[in-house]
Design an enzyme around this catalytic site. Structure first.
Site, PDB file in Angstrom:
ATOM      1  N   GLY A 106       8.419   8.399  -8.090  1.00 10.58           N
ATOM      2  CA  GLY A 106       9.163   7.320  -8.680  1.00 10.58           C
ATOM      3  C   GLY A 106       9.445   7.518 -10.177  1.00 10.58           C
ATOM      4  CG  ASN A 107       6.796  10.634 -12.428  1.00  8.39           C
ATOM      5  OD1 ASN A 107       7.011  10.932 -11.161  1.00  8.39           O
ATOM      6  ND2 ASN A 107       6.807  11.222 -13.007  1.00  8.39           N
ATOM      7  CE  LYS A 133       4.680  -0.271   0.005  1.00 11.01           C
ATOM      8  NZ  LYS A 133       4.540   0.141  -1.496  1.00 11.01           N
ATOM      9  CE  LYS A 179       6.912   9.784  -2.860  1.00  7.91           C
ATOM     10  NZ  LYS A 179       6.112   9.426  -4.166  1.00  7.91           N
ATOM     11  CE  LYS A 181       1.458  10.104  -5.968  1.00  6.82           C
ATOM     12  NZ  LYS A 181       2.877  10.400  -4.827  1.00  6.82           N
TER      13      LYS A 181
HETATM   14  P1  ADP Z   1       4.123   7.966  -7.035  1.00  5.79           P
HETATM   15  O1  ADP Z   1       5.775   7.213  -7.619  1.00  5.79           O
HETATM   16  O2  ADP Z   1       4.754   9.828  -7.809  1.00  5.79           O
HETATM   17  O3  ADP Z   1       3.662   8.239  -5.738  1.00  5.79           O
HETATM   18  P2  ADP Z   1       2.506   6.774  -8.030  1.00  5.79           P
HETATM   19  O4  ADP Z   1       1.938   6.121  -9.125  1.00  5.79           O
HETATM   20  O5  ADP Z   1       2.082   6.099  -6.631  1.00  5.79           O
HETATM   21  O6  ADP Z   1       3.749   7.823  -8.177  1.00  5.79           O
HETATM   22  O7  ADP Z   1       0.932   7.523  -8.195  1.00  5.79           O
HETATM   23  C1  ADP Z   1       0.435   8.272  -9.000  1.00  5.79           C
HETATM   24  C2  ADP Z   1      -0.292   7.833 -10.215  1.00  5.79           C
HETATM   25  O8  ADP Z   1      -2.181   7.702  -9.527  1.00  5.79           O
HETATM   26  C3  ADP Z   1      -0.642   8.606 -11.803  1.00  5.79           C
HETATM   27  O9  ADP Z   1      -0.003   8.357 -12.150  1.00  5.79           O
HETATM   28  C4  ADP Z   1      -1.716   8.011 -11.907  1.00  5.79           C
HETATM   29  O10 ADP Z   1      -1.484   6.969 -12.657  1.00  5.79           O
HETATM   30  C5  ADP Z   1      -2.199   7.298 -10.538  1.00  5.79           C
HETATM   31  N1  ADP Z   1      -3.942   7.800 -10.442  1.00  5.79           N
HETATM   32  C6  ADP Z   1      -4.409   7.315  -9.233  1.00  5.79           C
HETATM   33  N2  ADP Z   1      -5.782   8.218  -8.895  1.00  5.79           N
HETATM   34  C7  ADP Z   1      -5.451   8.831  -9.457  1.00  5.79           C
HETATM   35  C8  ADP Z   1      -6.823  10.466  -9.891  1.00  5.79           C
HETATM   36  N3  ADP Z   1      -7.474  10.299  -9.575  1.00  5.79           N
HETATM   37  N4  ADP Z   1      -5.812  11.418 -10.643  1.00  5.79           N
HETATM   38  C9  ADP Z   1      -4.697  11.305 -11.403  1.00  5.79           C
HETATM   39  N5  ADP Z   1      -4.029   9.741 -11.339  1.00  5.79           N
HETATM   40  C10 ADP Z   1      -4.555   9.043 -10.422  1.00  5.79           C
HETATM   41 MG    MG Z   2       3.413   5.744  -4.583  1.00  5.39          MG
END
Ligand code: ADP
Ligand code: MG
Length: 317
Positions: free
Chosen positions: A11-12, A131, A216, A279
């Site tokens: 998303g970023n 969701k 995703k 992820k």
């Molecule tokens: P995306 O839109 O890329 O899927 P998400 O917000 O769903 O992003 O997932 C990424 C986020 O997960 C990071 O920005 C961070 O805040 C969070 N996060 C949660 N657990 C962890 C971890 N163990 N290490 C790093 N980031 C983490």
């Molecule tokens: Mg995500």
């Protein structure tokens, strides 16, 4: 073909922060990520790109709800919201990549594939929709929607009522063959946007879109497995993955093995449920199916450095 990377962009890569959500802002954000992806292509990578669409689907649903209330306009079904966002986000990525590649003198076509992803209608997720989707409603509207449209609605911690939909696992990428053909022909391919449009087989291979959301990262993982990608790269908002994330004893990881990834995920305390955990799970599935593959998690601006082994979190079999 050269080495193939499947890149899941988060998303970023489209919305930097709350103050930058317009279509123009998203285009700018996409440009930045595309700059780093073009660098990879310049270094010889073939790439297939997947992306998120959560906020964008939210915007379409909000417009749809308002237009319905104010003008009696027909609403946009969730599967069609998915298709709309694949087109719009695909367009932003496509144009930015084309521009970035042109600046580098690279003549490589870029195309977006509207992608359907088959889910199992018996997936347990359908028994437990989790969701949240669309805006908040009054209890009265929620009950009416439940009655008339069969929505599942829940009360969200005093903030109002919301629709929830299932998040089933992706089983098959319907357009896989065409994605493969495009990649083999040297086309930079954008696919499985937003996890793909969820479809079910209603019998005799007759597909129909359904109201659900596919993760995703899971869909990109399925694509990476199906294509036997050399690299599964998850581009998100953090440079590295941490153990004990957000706690005083947080520790950033340069790498972990598949076994460690499984163990840390099972410990349940390191990776947040709706963000990092999927992820890591997506990467575990990729590496299990692809013992020669490698996976990397980092943020867009560090992709180049991470590929040189200078940063990011690498996950290897
Ligand atoms: P995306 O839109 O890329 O899927 P998400 O917000 O769903 O992003 O997932 C990424 C986020 O997960 C990071 O920005 C961070 O805040 C969070 N996060 C949660 N657990 C962890 C971890 N163990 N290490 C790093 N980031 C983490
Ligand atoms: Mg995500």
């Amino acid at each position: 073909m050269g080495k193939l990377a499947v890149i899941a962009i988060g998303g970023n890569s489209l919305i930097k922060d709350e103050a930058h959500k317009t279509v123009e802002d998203q285009y700018e954000a996409a440009r930045e990520t595309c700059h780093y992806i073009a660098e990879m292509i310049e270094q010889g990578w073939d790439v297939a790109i997947g992306h998120g669409n959560g906020p964008q689907v939210g915007f379409i649903l909000r417009r749809s709800e308002i237009a319905h209330k104010v003008e009696g306009m027909h609403e946009v079904p969730l599967d069609v919201c998915g298709a709309d966002t694949q087109g719009a986000i695909g367009y932003a990525l496509q144009q930015n990549l084309q521009n970035e590649l042109h600046l580098r003198g690279i003549h490589k076509p870029v195309a977006t594939i509207v992608t359907q992803v088959l889910v199992d209608r018996n997936d347990p997720a359908f028994q437990n929709p989790t969701k949240p989707i669309g805006g908040f409603m009054t209890e009265e509207e929620a009950r009416r929607r439940q009655q008339e449209q069969g929505w599942t609605v829940v009360e969200d911690a005093g903030r109002g009522w919301r629709r929830v939909v299932p998040s089933p696992l992706p089983k098959e990428i319907i357009e896989l063959d065409v994605i493969r053909i495009l990649l083999q022909a040297g086309v930079v391919t954008i696919a499985v946007g937003g996890g793909g449009i969820p479809v079910i087989d209603t019998g005799n291979r007759q597909l129909r879109g359904i109201a659900a959301v596919i993760d995703k990262d899971y869909a990109a993982s399925l694509l990476a497995r199906a294509l036997r990608a050399d690299l599964f790269l998850i581009s998100t908002a953090v440079e590295k993955v941490a153990l004990n994330y957000g706690k005083p004893n947080q520790r950033w990881l340069d790498h972990m093995t598949l076994a460690e990834a499984r163990q840390y995920l099972a410990e349940g305390i390191h990776f947040a449920k709706g963000s990092m955990a999927p992820k890591i799970q997506a990467i575990i599935w990729f590496l299990e199916a692809n013992p020669n593959g490698k996976a990397l998690i980092t943020n867009p601006e560090n992709i180049g450095r991470a590929l040189r082994g200078e940063t990011g979190t690498w996950i290897v079999p």
